[in-house]
Design a protein around this motif. Structure first.
Motif, PDB file in Angstrom:
ATOM      1  N   GLY A  35       0.734  -1.293  -0.082  1.00 31.43           N
ATOM      2  CA  GLY A  35       0.123   0.075   0.047  1.00 31.43           C
ATOM      3  C   GLY A  35       0.889   1.232   0.015  1.00 31.43           C
ATOM      4  O   GLY A  35       0.411   2.226  -0.568  1.00 31.43           O
ATOM      5  N   TRP A  39     -11.283   5.222   8.811  1.00 30.19           N
ATOM      6  CA  TRP A  39     -11.331   4.418   7.505  1.00 30.19           C
ATOM      7  C   TRP A  39     -10.630   3.246   7.922  1.00 30.19           C
ATOM      8  O   TRP A  39     -11.053   2.135   7.353  1.00 30.19           O
ATOM      9  CB  TRP A  39     -10.762   5.452   6.262  1.00 30.19           C
ATOM     10  N   LEU A  40      -9.677   3.152   8.435  1.00 33.12           N
ATOM     11  CA  LEU A  40      -8.665   2.155   8.652  1.00 33.12           C
ATOM     12  C   LEU A  40      -9.266   1.086   9.495  1.00 33.12           C
ATOM     13  O   LEU A  40      -9.222  -0.300   9.320  1.00 33.12           O
ATOM     14  CB  LEU A  40      -7.326   2.529   9.420  1.00 33.12           C
ATOM     15  N   ARG A  97      -4.159  10.346   2.604  1.00 32.38           N
ATOM     16  CA  ARG A  97      -5.075   9.392   3.267  1.00 32.38           C
ATOM     17  C   ARG A  97      -4.663   7.831   3.242  1.00 32.38           C
ATOM     18  O   ARG A  97      -4.689   7.479   4.430  1.00 32.38           O
ATOM     19  CB  ARG A  97      -6.506   9.407   2.627  1.00 32.38           C
ATOM     20  N   LEU A  98      -4.044   7.579   2.189  1.00 30.89           N
ATOM     21  CA  LEU A  98      -3.589   6.319   2.123  1.00 30.89           C
ATOM     22  C   LEU A  98      -2.459   5.898   3.163  1.00 30.89           C
ATOM     23  O   LEU A  98      -2.225   5.039   4.074  1.00 30.89           O
ATOM     24  CB  LEU A  98      -3.437   5.685   0.859  1.00 30.89           C
ATOM     25  N   ALA A 112      -3.193   6.108   6.891  1.00 30.45           N
ATOM     26  CA  ALA A 112      -3.951   4.824   7.273  1.00 30.45           C
ATOM     27  C   ALA A 112      -2.904   3.814   7.417  1.00 30.45           C
ATOM     28  O   ALA A 112      -2.974   2.974   8.411  1.00 30.45           O
ATOM     29  CB  ALA A 112      -5.135   4.434   6.286  1.00 30.45           C
ATOM     30  N   LEU A 113      -2.063   3.883   6.596  1.00 30.55           N
ATOM     31  CA  LEU A 113      -1.079   2.684   6.665  1.00 30.55           C
ATOM     32  C   LEU A 113       0.025   2.928   7.853  1.00 30.55           C
ATOM     33  O   LEU A 113       0.193   2.101   8.607  1.00 30.55           O
ATOM     34  CB  LEU A 113      -0.211   2.571   5.339  1.00 30.55           C
ATOM     35  N   SER A 171      -0.823   9.615  -2.202  1.00 30.60           N
ATOM     36  CA  SER A 171      -2.069   9.853  -1.263  1.00 30.60           C
ATOM     37  C   SER A 171      -2.117   9.962   0.010  1.00 30.60           C
ATOM     38  O   SER A 171      -1.356   9.130   0.721  1.00 30.60           O
ATOM     39  CB  SER A 171      -2.815   8.443  -1.604  1.00 30.60           C
ATOM     40  N   ALA A 230       1.110   4.584  -2.347  1.00 31.90           N
ATOM     41  CA  ALA A 230       0.774   5.866  -1.743  1.00 31.90           C
ATOM     42  C   ALA A 230       2.005   6.690  -2.273  1.00 31.90           C
ATOM     43  O   ALA A 230       1.656   7.886  -2.677  1.00 31.90           O
ATOM     44  CB  ALA A 230       0.891   5.755  -0.407  1.00 31.90           C
ATOM     45  N   ALA A 268      -8.261   9.333   8.174  1.00 34.02           N
ATOM     46  CA  ALA A 268      -7.756   7.928   7.913  1.00 34.02           C
ATOM     47  C   ALA A 268      -7.844   6.962   8.940  1.00 34.02           C
ATOM     48  O   ALA A 268      -8.216   5.892   8.563  1.00 34.02           O
ATOM     49  CB  ALA A 268      -6.254   7.900   7.366  1.00 34.02           C
TER      50      ALA A 268
END
Length: 195
Positions: free
Chosen positions: A39, A127-128, A50-51, A54-55, A48, A43, A124
């Protein structure tokens, strides 16, 4: 993201994925660290926020646990204190596979650096959590006995079957949710202090 970083990241993924695919069962790619590695590549190329946020929340603290266990194993000559990285000292696993697994030493810092450059998306975390819990449930449904991916069967120091399977899964998801929330709060605090 700078081109050199994106190309280096791509090179690592190109080297790692086929070796892991040959040596490990496909469900191994469901480890949060492997998902974060791949991921993070997406990103890096898409920038990104947001990505990557989250990671980082997903694996930031967990990867630091891996690092502590690995360094402890080096100091204790192959006896990892928490048992999470015993495979890194297993001579039955090819040296190339173990060497590629050293990406764990760099991953949390690379994600931190990417978040620092792209900014932290505080949404994020929300979302995660459902996505992460979904990964846990999918992993549990797909692992075979002995494939303890994301610790869905037990922790390395806990004898499998000691806790009822459903209760263990609930405790695992709760523990991960807490770890993700703590990581989110730490990242938020750090980013606000260094704006």
């Amino acid at each position: 993201m700078p081109l050199w970083f994106r190309l280096a990241y791509l090179g690592l993924a190109v080297a790692l994925v086929p070796v892991y695919a040959i040596h490990y069962p496909w469900v191994n790619f469901f480890w949060f660290s492997n998902l974060a590695l791949l991921g993070g590549l997406v990103a890096a190329w898409t920038s990104s926020s947001r990505l990557v946020s989250a990671l980082l929340v997903c694996v930031g603290l967990l990867e630091l646990g891996w690092i502590v266990d690995f360094l402890g194993g080096l100091v204790l000559m192959g006896q990892a204190p928490f048992g999470m990285v015993d495979y890194m000292f297993d001579p039955e696993i090819p040296l190339l596979v173990r060497a590629l697994s050293l990406y764990h030493l760099v991953l949390p810092f690379a994600l931190w650096w990417m978040v620092w450059r792209l900014g932290y998306d505080a949404r994020a975390w929300r979302w995660l959590v459902p996505a992460g819990w979904g990964v846990v449930l999918i992993t549990r449904l797909t692992v075979d006995e002995g494939q303890n991916v994301n610790w869905v069967l037990s922790m390395p120091w806990l004898e499998p079957g000691r806790i009822h399977e459903g209760l263990w899964l609930l405790l695992l998801m709760l523990g991960l949710g807490i770890a993700w929330w703590v990581t989110h709060r730490l990242v938020l605090w750090f980013m606000q202090r260094h704006e």
